[in-house]
Structure formats: structure tokens, C-alpha cells
Design a protein around this motif. Structure first.
Motif, PDB file in Angstrom:
ATOM      1  N   THR A   9      -3.933  -3.355  -9.191  1.00  0.00           N
ATOM      2  CA  THR A   9      -3.189  -2.178  -8.754  1.00  0.00           C
ATOM      3  C   THR A   9      -3.848  -1.005  -9.448  1.00  0.00           C
ATOM      4  O   THR A   9      -3.971  -1.005 -10.673  1.00  0.00           O
ATOM      5  CB  THR A   9      -1.704  -2.256  -9.157  1.00  0.00           C
ATOM      6  N   SER A  28      -4.425  -2.920   0.508  1.00  0.00           N
ATOM      7  CA  SER A  28      -3.301  -2.133   1.026  1.00  0.00           C
ATOM      8  C   SER A  28      -3.095  -0.925   0.134  1.00  0.00           C
ATOM      9  O   SER A  28      -3.528  -0.908  -1.013  1.00  0.00           O
ATOM     10  CB  SER A  28      -2.026  -2.984   1.099  1.00  0.00           C
ATOM     11  N   HIS A  30      -0.007   1.910  -1.116  1.00  0.00           N
ATOM     12  CA  HIS A  30       1.446   2.088  -1.212  1.00  0.00           C
ATOM     13  C   HIS A  30       1.769   3.449  -1.806  1.00  0.00           C
ATOM     14  O   HIS A  30       0.979   4.014  -2.553  1.00  0.00           O
ATOM     15  CB  HIS A  30       2.042   0.984  -2.096  1.00  0.00           C
ATOM     16  N   LYS A  31       2.951   3.953  -1.505  1.00  0.00           N
ATOM     17  CA  LYS A  31       3.383   5.256  -2.016  1.00  0.00           C
ATOM     18  C   LYS A  31       3.699   5.209  -3.501  1.00  0.00           C
ATOM     19  O   LYS A  31       3.462   6.163  -4.215  1.00  0.00           O
ATOM     20  CB  LYS A  31       4.594   5.765  -1.251  1.00  0.00           C
ATOM     21  N   GLU A  35       5.701  -0.575  -5.795  1.00  0.00           N
ATOM     22  CA  GLU A  35       5.447  -1.314  -4.548  1.00  0.00           C
ATOM     23  C   GLU A  35       4.086  -1.996  -4.597  1.00  0.00           C
ATOM     24  O   GLU A  35       3.943  -3.163  -4.212  1.00  0.00           O
ATOM     25  CB  GLU A  35       5.490  -0.371  -3.349  1.00  0.00           C
ATOM     26  N   ALA A  36       3.078  -1.271  -5.063  1.00  0.00           N
ATOM     27  CA  ALA A  36       1.729  -1.828  -5.137  1.00  0.00           C
ATOM     28  C   ALA A  36       1.667  -2.974  -6.147  1.00  0.00           C
ATOM     29  O   ALA A  36       1.027  -4.001  -5.888  1.00  0.00           O
ATOM     30  CB  ALA A  36       0.724  -0.733  -5.520  1.00  0.00           C
ATOM     31  N   GLU A  39       3.120  -6.163  -4.710  1.00  0.00           N
ATOM     32  CA  GLU A  39       2.168  -6.759  -3.763  1.00  0.00           C
ATOM     33  C   GLU A  39       1.013  -7.435  -4.509  1.00  0.00           C
ATOM     34  O   GLU A  39       0.587  -8.537  -4.166  1.00  0.00           O
ATOM     35  CB  GLU A  39       1.634  -5.686  -2.824  1.00  0.00           C
TER      36      GLU A  39
END
Length: 75
Positions: A9, A28, A30-31, A35-36, A39
Motif C-alpha cells: 500500500t 487498484s 483507493h480514496k 481501504e487500500a 485490499e
């Protein structure tokens, strides 16, 4: 552990990215960092590898190992 399947991340121009070690592009974006990070941990758990969380300055803030941990000490 570094088997090429580790996930990171890290900061991204559009928020926070999840990136597989050695990949040229983000897996991916993420905001939020939370969240990141969720994941990243999920992907590392599935790959039986390590998850790394970088801060805004690029320093490793947290690290989780999933699968075979080569360390002999508890913790």
C-alpha cells in the motif's frame, strides 16, 4: 519472504494504491489508506506472502506476514 508476490500500500496521485511487488502499474487505487490497506492484506493473505504499508514519506509503517513465516521468534 520476498517471493515476488508481496503486496504494497503506497501513496498514489489519486489516493492510495495497492501494488504487487515488481509490477509497473497499480493493482487498484483507493480514496483512503484504510481501504487500500484492507485490499493489500487480503491479496497478501490469498498469495501467502507479505503486506507492506508505506506512509506519505515512503517509509514502511506496518508489515504483515501471511503463510510461512521464516522467523524463529514469536510475535
Amino acid at each position: 519472504m520476498s517471493n515476488g508476490k508481496d503486496y504494497w500500500t503506497a501513496p498514489h496521485k489519486d489516493g492510495w494504491q495497492v501494488k504487487r511487488e515488481g509490477a509497473s502499474r497499480a493493482t487498484s487505487v483507493h480514496k483512503t489508506q484504510a481501504e487500500a490497506w484492507a485490499e493489500t492484506k487480503s491479496r497478501a493473505r490469498d498469495a501467502q506472502s507479505e503486506a507492506y504499508l508505506q506512509n506519505q514519506e515512503g517509509r514502511i509503517r506496518e508489515r504483515n506476514t501471511y503463510g510461512n513465516d521464516p522467523r524463529k521468534t514469536k510475535g
